[in-house]
Design a protein around this motif. Structure first.
Motif, mmCIF file in Angstrom:
data_model
loop_
_atom_site.group_PDB
_atom_site.id
_atom_site.type_symbol
_atom_site.label_atom_id
_atom_site.label_comp_id
_atom_site.label_asym_id
_atom_site.label_seq_id
_atom_site.Cartn_x
_atom_site.Cartn_y
_atom_site.Cartn_z
ATOM 1 N N ILE A 14 -1.072 -5.080 -1.456
ATOM 2 C CA ILE A 14 -1.157 -5.213 -2.909
ATOM 3 C C ILE A 14 -1.859 -3.979 -3.477
ATOM 4 C CG2 ILE A 14 -2.114 -6.600 -4.789
ATOM 5 C CD1 ILE A 14 -1.849 -9.034 -2.939
ATOM 6 N N PHE A 15 -1.309 -3.434 -4.591
ATOM 7 C CA PHE A 15 -1.909 -2.271 -5.242
ATOM 8 C C PHE A 15 -1.702 -2.375 -6.745
ATOM 9 C CE2 PHE A 15 2.452 -1.155 -4.650
ATOM 10 C CZ PHE A 15 2.795 -0.342 -5.716
ATOM 11 N N ASP A 16 -2.466 -1.599 -7.505
ATOM 12 C CA ASP A 16 -2.402 -1.592 -8.964
ATOM 13 C C ASP A 16 -1.418 -0.515 -9.417
ATOM 14 O OD1 ASP A 16 -2.755 -1.712 -11.671
ATOM 15 O OD2 ASP A 16 -4.884 -1.176 -11.646
ATOM 16 N N GLU A 17 -0.221 -0.930 -9.822
ATOM 17 C CA GLU A 17 0.848 0.011 -10.197
ATOM 18 C C GLU A 17 0.561 0.733 -11.509
ATOM 19 O OE1 GLU A 17 1.955 -3.515 -12.632
ATOM 20 O OE2 GLU A 17 0.976 -3.193 -10.728
ATOM 21 N N THR A 18 -0.378 0.223 -12.320
ATOM 22 C CA THR A 18 -0.669 0.854 -13.613
ATOM 23 C C THR A 18 -1.382 2.202 -13.444
ATOM 24 O OG1 THR A 18 -2.776 -0.324 -13.841
ATOM 25 C CG2 THR A 18 -0.802 -1.380 -14.780
ATOM 26 N N GLN A 19 -1.864 2.488 -12.260
ATOM 27 C CA GLN A 19 -2.561 3.739 -11.986
ATOM 28 C C GLN A 19 -1.601 4.893 -11.689
ATOM 29 O OE1 GLN A 19 -5.985 3.833 -12.273
ATOM 30 N NE2 GLN A 19 -5.689 1.728 -12.953
ATOM 31 N N TYR A 20 -0.281 4.589 -11.631
ATOM 32 C CA TYR A 20 0.691 5.593 -11.205
ATOM 33 C C TYR A 20 1.847 5.696 -12.192
ATOM 34 C CZ TYR A 20 -1.971 4.581 -7.023
ATOM 35 O OH TYR A 20 -2.992 4.383 -6.149
ATOM 36 N N GLU A 21 2.534 6.826 -12.195
ATOM 37 C CA GLU A 21 3.676 7.082 -13.070
ATOM 38 C C GLU A 21 4.968 6.597 -12.409
ATOM 39 O OE1 GLU A 21 3.593 8.531 -16.168
ATOM 40 O OE2 GLU A 21 1.412 8.400 -15.971
ATOM 41 N N PRO A 22 5.956 6.142 -13.217
ATOM 42 C CA PRO A 22 7.259 5.775 -12.643
ATOM 43 C C PRO A 22 7.869 6.968 -11.900
ATOM 44 C CG PRO A 22 7.098 5.029 -14.906
ATOM 45 C CD PRO A 22 5.893 5.886 -14.651
ATOM 46 N N GLY A 23 8.409 6.688 -10.724
ATOM 47 C CA GLY A 23 9.023 7.729 -9.906
ATOM 48 C C GLY A 23 8.059 8.411 -8.949
#
Length: 177
Positions: A14-23
């Protein structure tokens, strides 16, 4: 929070996807097996099949309907589209080849637990017939266990249970009505 599955042992990370840009490409090391792998944010073939952002809009996506897997301790809510013919429902396992995979850790769901056959009756209306796989824990419609080779016609809103997971059938609306 997002989950990513290890390609070797199927463990979830599990990780926080809001910390990264799409792609963006992320690297992971599985804490269970030590496998190193990479993913690209917002790219998932299985998730494209199981869009759960707007389940009512997606239920009639291909004109046949869908099943809604209810969120519980084993998995998140999922919407899985159905197609004409045999829809094999079961636990997702890499390379299993089933066409309605449920992403779950529920050990009581078999890889090919049950099937829904979608066809048209003699009047041209959609018909949904549920049958058990056969599975180890059975398929329940309401509180009734389906017997071996027993088939049950189900309708919009029918609740059925496989293992510890409840599923609701969402039928498509016939355009002829």
């Amino acid at each position: 929070m997002k989950r990513v599955r290890c390609p070797k042992c199927d463990n979830y990370i599990i990780f926080d996807e809001t910390q990264y840009e799409p792609g963006q490409v992320l690297g992971f090391i599985c804490p269970e097996c030590g496998k190193q792998f990479r993913i690209r944010i917002n790219v998932s073939k299985l998730r494209n099949l199981q869009r759960d952002e707007h389940p009512d809009e997606n239920a009639n996506e291909n004109g046949v309907g869908s099943i809604v897997v209810i969120e519980n301790v084993f998995h998140y809510k999922q919407v899985i589209p159905l197609h004409f013919g045999e829809n094999v429902i079961g636990r997702y396992m890499k390379g299993s080849g089933i066409n309605c995979p449920i992403e779950t850790n529920d050990p009581s769901i078999d890889m090919t637990h049950c099937m829904i056959n979608v066809s048209r009756d003699k009047h041209g209306k959609l018909k949904y017939v549920l049958r058990d796989g056969p599975s180890n824990t059975g398929t329940f419609v309401g509180d009734e266990l389906l017997g071996d080779k027993e088939r049950r016609v189900i309708e919009n809103g029918t609740l059925f249970t496989i293992g510890a997971t409840s599923i609701i059938l969402k039928t498509a609306e016939d355009k002829d009505d």
